[in-house]
Design an enzyme around this catalytic site. Structure first.
Site, short mmCIF file in Angstrom:
data_model
loop_
_atom_site.label_atom_id
_atom_site.label_comp_id
_atom_site.label_asym_id
_atom_site.label_seq_id
_atom_site.Cartn_x
_atom_site.Cartn_y
_atom_site.Cartn_z
CD GLU A 3 -3.10 -0.26 0.03
OE1 GLU A 3 -3.12 0.08 -1.16
OE2 GLU A 3 -3.73 -1.23 0.47
N GLY A 40 -15.77 4.96 -3.31
CA GLY A 40 -15.34 5.40 -1.98
C GLY A 40 -14.99 4.29 -1.01
CG LEU A 48 -13.32 -2.31 -2.65
CD1 LEU A 48 -14.60 -3.12 -2.54
CD2 LEU A 48 -12.13 -3.15 -2.20
CG ASP A 97 -6.30 1.49 -7.75
OD1 ASP A 97 -5.61 0.70 -7.10
OD2 ASP A 97 -6.85 2.48 -7.26
CE1 TYR A 121 -3.09 7.44 -3.13
CE2 TYR A 121 -2.56 9.23 -4.65
CZ TYR A 121 -2.55 7.89 -4.34
OH TYR A 121 -2.01 6.98 -5.21
#
Ligand code: GLA
Length: 373
Positions: free
Chosen positions: A30, A119, A122, A169, A218
């Site tokens: 992550e 949100g 995923l 992603d 972020y």
């Protein structure tokens, strides 16, 4: 309703092509992808489906089943302009394709039917991007391979939508196989299929706190990682892989030291988890996931009290090897590595205890309920 049915209802004809792409759950790795690091992500059975027909001219019409109240939205190819709504995700794709030498698309009608929750961490936007790009590739015979699709989707989000996301992603949505994880090197984009160990399964629980407001956080984390790399004299933190994370951290001011410590440690944890998956060592993989969560909470500071609580409850339960927040953090979901066949029961127990302790409803996104029970 299927995307084809939505299309027929809205535009009055059957669509020419269909496209679909899955959301993803990141098992481990992550906040490593924008530093050129490693990730291990899996496709999930929640998918975005689209239906599309080319039309004469340069008008694009789009309809999203989950935003039905918006009706049909339209724009002209080559005249994309951000509106801060879902249509930006479509406009970004056509703008990016257009910038890349006018890849040969024309106007089209589009219907979107997605069950990837936004949100929840995923990758709902990546699933939308890859599903639309797959449909465009087929409709206009675009010469783009699956990696190129992921690159277009990322560039579209970075440059047009304005979200500084990494490549994980769209790569996971475009390339992750069913029933296995994708081990990805985000610097070289080499990728490999790594099956889940026999006897293991993944569960996903949404904390009920969407991460929509995460963009600022972020962006800050990303800038901190870039700044740490700059001070250390490398292009990206990945270039320091193999060094002792604590030693590197000591050579940086706070909070940059802790940020770099997380990223370097996380890359090592990904490699160890891949090895644990290959040797079927669920306990070791679970231990790395728990360490990942601690590091994301303490050093990278992207967790929330709700995510911490879910992880605490999950990891104290029998049959759960490990758990951690998944996605960008600041809300969203946790991923659990459980004994196969026990994921649903474990997730139901965890959600009940979570409700008891903090009064919030958590949603179990994976695994789906057993239709026989
Ligand atoms: C979000 C981004 C990804 C990645 C994760 C954190 O999901 O879209 O590119 O940076 O956060 O690992």
């Amino acid at each position: 309703m299927s995307a084809a049915d939505v299309f027929a209802r809205i535009y009055g004809t059957a669509p020419r092509v269909l496209g679909e792409a899955p959301g993803r759950v990141n098992v481990i790795g992550e906040h490593t992808d924008y530093s050129g690091g490693f990730v291990l992500a899996a496709a999930i059975p929640l998918r975005c489906r689209v239906a599309l027909s080319p039309r004469r001219g340069r008008t694009i019409r789009a309809f999203s089943e989950s935003r039905a109240a918006d009706g049909i939205l339209a724009y002209e190819l080559g005249r994309e302009a951000a509106r801060r709504g879902w249509l930006d995700y479509v406009q970004g794709l056509t703008r990016t394709l257009g910038d890349e030498g006018g890849a040969g698309i024309e106007g089209f009608d589009l219907a979107i039917a997605s069950v990837v929750p936004p949100g929840a961490g995923l990758a709902s936007s990546a699933a939308l991007g890859i599903a639309v790009l797959r449909a465009l590739r087929e409709a206009f015979a675009l010469r783009l391979d699956d990696v190129a699709l992921a690159e277009v989707a990322q560039e579209s989000e970075n440059e047009f939508v304005g979200a500084p996301v990494g490549i994980m992603d769209p790569m996971a949505s475009s390339l992750a196989p069913e029933n296995a994880a994708l081990f990805l090197d985000t610097r070289s984009l080499t990728h490999e299929r790594v099956p889940l160990p026999q006897g293991g399964a993944l569960a996903v629980i949404d904390s009920g706190m969407p991460h929509e407001h995460s963009r600022g956080g972020y962006r800050t984390r990303r800038a901190e990682c870039d700044e740490a790399a700059r001070r250390l004299g490398v292009a990206m933190l990945r270039d320091l892989f193999g060094n002792d994370p604590n030693e590197i951290a000591r050579s940086l001011p706070e909070p940059l030291g802790r940020r770099a410590c997380h990223v370097l440690g996380e890359n090592a944890r990904v490699l160890d988890t891949v090895d644990a998956f290959r040797t079927g060592d669920l306990r070791r993989a679970g231990a790395r996931m728990r360490e990942s969560h601690r590091s994301l909470a303490d050093d990278f500071e992207v967790s929330t009290p709700e995510l911490d609580l879910l992880v605490e409850i999950a990891t104290s339960r029998d049959g759960v090897f490990g758990a951690r927040l998944t996605g960008g953090g600041f809300g969203g979901s946790v991923v659990l590595l459980t004994r196969r066949g026990e994921g649903r029961v474990a997730a139901v127990d965890v959600a009940a205890e979570y409700r008891r302790r903090c009064g919030r409803d958590a949603a179990i996104l994976l695994p789906a309920p057993d239709p026989r029970s």
